[in-house]
Design an enzyme around this catalytic site. Structure first.
Site, mmCIF file in Angstrom:
data_model
loop_
_atom_site.group_PDB
_atom_site.id
_atom_site.type_symbol
_atom_site.label_atom_id
_atom_site.label_comp_id
_atom_site.label_asym_id
_atom_site.label_seq_id
_atom_site.Cartn_x
_atom_site.Cartn_y
_atom_site.Cartn_z
ATOM 1 N N ASP A 18 -7.476 -3.529 0.305
ATOM 2 C CA ASP A 18 -6.948 -3.667 -1.069
ATOM 3 C C ASP A 18 -8.141 -3.606 -2.035
ATOM 4 O OD1 ASP A 18 -6.687 -7.291 -1.578
ATOM 5 O OD2 ASP A 18 -8.090 -6.129 -0.377
ATOM 6 N N ASP A 72 -14.344 -5.759 -0.519
ATOM 7 C CA ASP A 72 -13.906 -4.634 0.330
ATOM 8 C C ASP A 72 -14.889 -3.479 0.185
ATOM 9 O OD1 ASP A 72 -11.564 -6.098 -1.006
ATOM 10 O OD2 ASP A 72 -10.492 -5.087 0.594
HETATM 11 O O1 RIB Z 1 -9.122 -14.231 0.057
HETATM 12 C C1 RIB Z 1 -10.121 -13.225 0.051
HETATM 13 C C2 RIB Z 1 -9.519 -11.903 0.348
HETATM 14 O O2 RIB Z 1 -8.591 -11.558 -0.686
HETATM 15 C C3 RIB Z 1 -10.548 -10.756 0.361
HETATM 16 O O3 RIB Z 1 -10.131 -9.763 1.242
HETATM 17 C C4 RIB Z 1 -10.496 -10.249 -1.050
HETATM 18 O O4 RIB Z 1 -10.912 -8.892 -1.151
HETATM 19 C C5 RIB Z 1 -9.024 -10.352 -1.337
HETATM 20 O O5 RIB Z 1 -8.388 -9.247 -0.732
HETATM 21 CA CA CA Z 2 -9.910 -7.491 0.411
#
Ligand code: RIB
Ligand code: CA
Length: 305
Positions: A12, A17
């Site tokens: 996402d 990421d």
């Molecule tokens: O809670 C952290 C996660 O939520 C990570 O993957 C961040 O990128 C969001 O997707």
């Molecule tokens: Ca993420």
């Protein structure tokens, strides 16, 4: 060097990421495809972010597939503000040469895994696509040697006391994947929040052109954390899932347990992940911060990996 496998990344694409994708490419892992899912921002924006990051890395050849726009059931799929409006700290990267492939993400996960024969599925966001793929293609587990996931919380969450964003965003999907029996290496929020990375450490760790991009993206996060917690630092959840999979020495303590999602609507605990009696999932509980940072230093200083 542990990289003789093929990898699919489901993301996402928020800032952490992006750091993880950059690290995977610099590590030399054979990424056969990237699938996108709504989470930090909506799937359209996530897809654009991934395409631009691959273009920045000169990896336009890696196919990108758009996935689920919203979770199975939850209505309050609000994006996470910490990543900025565009999800990558409002940094504007050069537009890509190409667009995403037309096959939907769940089909792409199956097709790529089957073609590869065996993949590591790295999941960095809500598990909507992964649950859908496992549901549509019952033989998919044959082609996934391990799911490496960031998600869930054991004793401390980030959305509520016991709920972490990825699993909270689509708890039904998380429950479906957790129940499926595919081997999972999981990094929940607990070891992440116990390992703040301070501004000076971030600058020492992420060097070079890609390091500069990472520092620029993380600026908005550091401002956010400074306001919220009074420290100029960031947390690296998705990178911790990758690093602890590639270098187990980073792990100081892990457990093997079942994990269950609270799904009841109206409950304050909805989206919470609860440790069960059974076994099944490798859950990282504590990491060695020095080894964690050195893992990235070696990659971003152009050192040998
Ligand atoms: O809670 C952290 C996660 O939520 C990570 O993957 C961040 O990128 C969001 O997707
Ligand atoms: Ca993420």
């Amino acid at each position: 060097m542990k990289n003789s496998f093929k990898m699919i990344i489901d993301t996402d694409c928020g800032i952490d990421d992006a750091i993880t994708i950059i690290t995977v490419i610099k590590y030399g892992i054979d990424v056969v495809g990237i699938t996108t899912v709504s989470g930090n921002v909506n799937a359209d924006q996530v897809t654009d972010n991934v395409l631009r990051i691959l273009h920045f890395l000169k990896k336009d050849n890696i196919p990108v597939f758009k996935g689920a726009h919203r979770p199975y059931v939850s209505l309050n799929s609000t994006p996470a503000k910490i990543h900025g409006n565009n999800g990558i700290g409002d940094i504007v990267l050069e537009p890509p040469y190409k667009t995403y492939n037309e096959e939907p993400a769940p089909y792409a996960i199956y097709k790529l895994a089957k073609e590869a024969g065996n993949v590591i599925l790295l999941t960095l966001g809500p598990l909507t696509n992964v649950a859908m793929a496992l549901n549509l293609y019952p033989d998919l587990p044959k082609y996934i040697s391990k799911i490496v996931a960031m998600g869930g919380a054991v004793n401390v969450g980030n959305v509520t006391r016991f709920a972490e964003f990825n699993f909270f965003f689509d708890p039904e999907a998380a429950e479906f994947v957790l129940r499926h029996g595919v081997p999972i290496h999981l990094v929940p929020w607990d070891p992440v929040v116990a390992t703040p990375i301070f501004e000076s450490e971030l600058k020492e760790t992420f060097q070079g052109e890609e390091g500069d991009l990472i520092l620029n993206m993380e600026k908005s996060v550091m401002d956010f954390v400074e306001k919220a917690r009074g420290i100029r630092a960031v947390f690296l959840p998705d990178p911790m899932a990758l690093a602890t999979f590639l270098d187990e020495e980073i792990i100081k303590y892990k457990i093997n347990s079942s994990l269950h999602m609270e799904l009841s609507h109206g409950s304050l605990l909805r989206g919470a992940s609860i440790i069960g009696e059974g076994s099944g999932i490798d859950i990282v509980v504590e990491v060695d911060k020095t080894r964690f940072l050195n893992f990235f230093k070696n990659i971003f200083e152009g050192g040998k990996v």
